[in-house]
Design a protein around this motif. Structure first.
Motif, mmCIF file in Angstrom:
data_model
loop_
_atom_site.group_PDB
_atom_site.id
_atom_site.type_symbol
_atom_site.label_atom_id
_atom_site.label_comp_id
_atom_site.label_asym_id
_atom_site.label_seq_id
_atom_site.Cartn_x
_atom_site.Cartn_y
_atom_site.Cartn_z
ATOM 1 N N ILE A 166 0.851 -1.191 0.000
ATOM 2 C CA ILE A 166 0.000 0.000 0.000
ATOM 3 C C ILE A 166 0.881 1.233 0.000
ATOM 4 N N ASP A 167 0.301 2.368 -0.319
ATOM 5 C CA ASP A 167 1.051 3.618 -0.322
ATOM 6 C C ASP A 167 1.535 3.930 1.105
ATOM 7 N N SER A 168 2.665 4.612 1.203
ATOM 8 C CA SER A 168 3.285 4.834 2.522
ATOM 9 C C SER A 168 2.382 5.593 3.498
ATOM 10 N N GLU A 169 1.423 6.365 2.987
ATOM 11 C CA GLU A 169 0.526 7.123 3.876
ATOM 12 C C GLU A 169 -0.770 6.370 4.186
ATOM 13 N N GLN A 170 -0.950 5.246 3.519
ATOM 14 C CA GLN A 170 -2.240 4.562 3.628
ATOM 15 C C GLN A 170 -2.310 3.544 4.770
ATOM 16 N N ALA A 171 -3.556 3.171 5.105
ATOM 17 C CA ALA A 171 -3.813 2.002 5.963
ATOM 18 C C ALA A 171 -5.069 1.333 5.424
ATOM 19 N N ILE A 172 -5.046 0.012 5.371
ATOM 20 C CA ILE A 172 -6.252 -0.678 4.904
ATOM 21 C C ILE A 172 -7.049 -1.197 6.104
ATOM 22 N N ASP A 173 -8.328 -1.374 5.869
ATOM 23 C CA ASP A 173 -9.224 -1.890 6.906
ATOM 24 C C ASP A 173 -10.183 -2.871 6.227
ATOM 25 N N LEU A 174 -10.071 -4.148 6.590
ATOM 26 C CA LEU A 174 -10.958 -5.159 6.003
ATOM 27 C C LEU A 174 -12.192 -5.390 6.872
ATOM 28 N N GLY A 175 -12.402 -4.479 7.831
ATOM 29 C CA GLY A 175 -13.533 -4.630 8.756
ATOM 30 C C GLY A 175 -14.874 -4.712 8.046
ATOM 31 N N ALA A 176 -15.018 -3.965 6.961
ATOM 32 C CA ALA A 176 -16.312 -3.946 6.262
ATOM 33 C C ALA A 176 -16.603 -5.267 5.567
ATOM 34 N N VAL A 177 -15.562 -6.062 5.325
ATOM 35 C CA VAL A 177 -15.775 -7.346 4.634
ATOM 36 C C VAL A 177 -15.332 -8.550 5.474
ATOM 37 N N GLY A 178 -14.881 -8.279 6.691
ATOM 38 C CA GLY A 178 -14.343 -9.351 7.539
ATOM 39 C C GLY A 178 -15.355 -10.451 7.833
ATOM 40 N N LYS A 179 -16.601 -10.053 8.117
ATOM 41 C CA LYS A 179 -17.621 -11.056 8.452
ATOM 42 C C LYS A 179 -17.965 -11.899 7.221
ATOM 43 N N GLY A 180 -18.000 -11.243 6.079
ATOM 44 C CA GLY A 180 -18.284 -11.976 4.834
ATOM 45 C C GLY A 180 -17.153 -12.920 4.479
ATOM 46 N N ILE A 181 -15.926 -12.458 4.698
ATOM 47 C CA ILE A 181 -14.762 -13.333 4.475
ATOM 48 C C ILE A 181 -14.881 -14.567 5.365
ATOM 49 N N ALA A 182 -15.299 -14.335 6.610
ATOM 50 C CA ALA A 182 -15.460 -15.463 7.544
ATOM 51 C C ALA A 182 -16.492 -16.450 7.006
ATOM 52 N N CYS A 183 -17.590 -15.944 6.459
ATOM 53 C CA CYS A 183 -18.625 -16.835 5.894
ATOM 54 C C CYS A 183 -18.036 -17.701 4.777
ATOM 55 N N ASP A 184 -17.239 -17.067 3.910
ATOM 56 C CA ASP A 184 -16.627 -17.828 2.807
ATOM 57 C C ASP A 184 -15.660 -18.884 3.340
ATOM 58 N N ALA A 185 -14.855 -18.485 4.335
ATOM 59 C CA ALA A 185 -13.879 -19.421 4.903
ATOM 60 C C ALA A 185 -14.594 -20.585 5.598
ATOM 61 N N LEU A 186 -15.702 -20.280 6.275
ATOM 62 C CA LEU A 186 -16.427 -21.329 7.002
ATOM 63 C C LEU A 186 -17.113 -22.308 6.048
ATOM 64 N N ARG A 187 -17.498 -21.822 4.873
ATOM 65 C CA ARG A 187 -18.076 -22.739 3.887
ATOM 66 C C ARG A 187 -17.052 -23.820 3.535
#
Lengths: 338, 130
Positions: A166-187
């Motif tokens: 990522i760009d040196s000034e940036q930070a990412i946040d997967l919070g908005a998709v974390g629960k959905g990612i969990a659903c996919d992983a649990l499948r």
């Protein structure tokens, strides 16, 4: 001879009746005894599972373990050494992450591009600034918002195989998709066990596995009630709304869904958007994107992802996409369907 | 003409016995108490209390052993979190929980208060998205 034959038929009939009755009783018993239901906290939210099948117990344990691992190893921006934490700590550099994390970031970036930035995982620094849901929120200064808004640009995230930069000034946040990612992983986890069917809710993002289920859509005006139900068959469903996390200051309500274009909570006529599709991550990202984009602008995006949606407006009207009209049922008299 | 006997006395006895056993086994499912509501309170994943809400008479309050402190109140057919020593009070704001699937969660205290009931009512969905 005739008498013996009739007697044999009678005995056979009795045995058949007995087999049917015993079969019905056994089916009822097996069905109920092989369903494992659990509720626990993980990933900063409440998880409920209902898993049926021969391996229900083992699968239930594996689900709980997987969620803890997912948070600690991959998704958390607070847990040291998680993939997201390392990406943010080493901004400006290539960071080697798990194959799954790289894929999830890539999938999220696709929706960022398709929604023209309405959904953007690089809002990390802005969400930290607002910190909505912490209980200690204050409205940040305009200058602070403006400065951090400059760091928001999904196009500056680069993925190469299993490294993310990522760009040196940036930070990412997967919070908005974390629960959905969990659903996919649990499948994928459930598929490793002899599980007949399952319903898993990761903080309201839901996986319906190998079955049909009736899913209630929460009433934005009453979190203990639902305004409608929709029948889902072996898919995921997620909702984004202004009611879940918010705070009030100076007589104004600030909810947690930030507009990546303004840096402030989205101003919209929507109260919530519920999205149904095959992928949990897509459901999460699309529901956020649609909430930011508004009803009309969302329809093409939903079509592209073969997704269906329920839009709830602030005038208590509800709009449903064509693909689920037959499976949708309004249950609250406080709302009307457009 | 000789009368043919279809069932002997023993055949009938076997049939009646099987039917009786099956009926006894199925009765709870067919005529079970459809109004039952069970509240389960967990702290850090451990069940600390399971209460049949419809059997409560009067008011019952319970302080949970957790940090921050959480206090619940139960009345006939309902339960709520009345006090939580945390910042956001989301669990308190959930109000009374009185239907199948209703839930209040205090994440800081790792407390989950959930209500389960029979799903005989077809209006009750299997799960809620929020």
């Amino acid at each position: 001879m005739v008498k013996a034959k009739k007697k044999a038929i009678c005995v056979a009939a009795i045995i058949l009746c007995a087999a049917i009755v015993i079969g019905l009783v056994s089916y009822d018993f097996i069905k109920s005894s092989n369903t494992v239901e659990s509720t626990f906290l993980a990933m900063g939210t409440v998880i409920t599972t209902s898993i049926s099948g021969k391996d229900a117990d083992a699968a239930s344990e594996a689900v709980e373990e997987a969620l803890l691992g997912l948070e600690n190893a991959c998704l958390s921006r607070r847990v040291e050494d998680s993939d997201v934490w390392r990406i943010n700590q080493n901004s400006g550099n290539d960071v080697s992450v798990s194959r799954e994390t790289a894929a999830w970031v890539g999938q999220a970036l696709d929706i960022s591009a398709d929604s023209d930035g309405a959904f953007d995982i690089t809002v990390g620094k802005l969400t930290q600034l607002w910190n909505i849901g912490s209980g200690e929120e204050t409205v940040p200064k305009k200058a602070e918002v403006k400065k951090l808004l400059e760091t928001v640009d999904y196009k500056k995230v680069a993925i190469s195989n299993t490294s993310v930069k990522i760009d040196s000034e940036q930070a990412i946040d997967l919070g908005a998709v974390g629960k959905g990612i969990a659903c996919d992983a649990l499948r994928d986890i459930l598929a490793q066990f002899d599980v007949k069917e399952a319903v898993v809710s990761v903080g309201g993002s839901v996986l319906i596995y190998n079955q049909k289920a009736s899913v209630g859509i929460v009433d934005p005006n009453n979190s203990q009630s639902h305004l409608a139900t929709v029948e889902i068959d072996n898919q995921c469903i997620s909702t984004s709304g202004d009611y879940e996390r918010f705070f009030e200051a100076n007589g104004k309500t600030y909810h947690h869904i930030l507009d990546p274009e303004t840096g402030y909570p989205v101003v919209t006529d929507l109260r919530s958007v519920t999205v149904i599709c095959d992928s949990g991550l897509d459901c999460d990202a699309l529901s956020t994107a649609c909430f930011v984009m508004g009803y009309r602008a969302s329809l093409d995006l939903l079509q592209k992802y073969d997704a269906e949606a329920v839009f709830v407006f602030d005038n208590n009207s509800v709009s449903v996409t064509d693909g689920i009209k037959d499976d949708f049922k309004l249950t609250s008299s406080n709302y009307t369907v457009e | 003409m000789k009368k043919i006997k279809l069932f002997s006395r023993y055949d009938l006895l076997v049939l009646i016995a099987i039917s009786a056993i099956a009926t006894i086994l199925l009765l709870p499912n067919v005529f079970g108490n459809n109004d039952s509501l069970t509240a389960t309170i967990t702290v850090d994943g451990k069940v600390v209390e399971t209460v049949e809400l419809n059997r409560i008479s009067g008011v019952r309050e319970m302080s949970l052993q957790c940090t921050p402190a959480v206090k619940v109140r139960m009345e006939t057919g309902k339960i709520c979190v009345i006090d939580a020593d945390c910042e956001d009070k989301l669990c308190v704001n959930c109000g009374w929980l009185d239907s199948d699937g209703a839930m209040a969660v205090c994440l800081p205290a790792k407390v989950v208060v959930s209500v389960d009931g029979t799903k005989a009512d077809s209006k009750v969905p299997d799960v809620i998205t929020y």
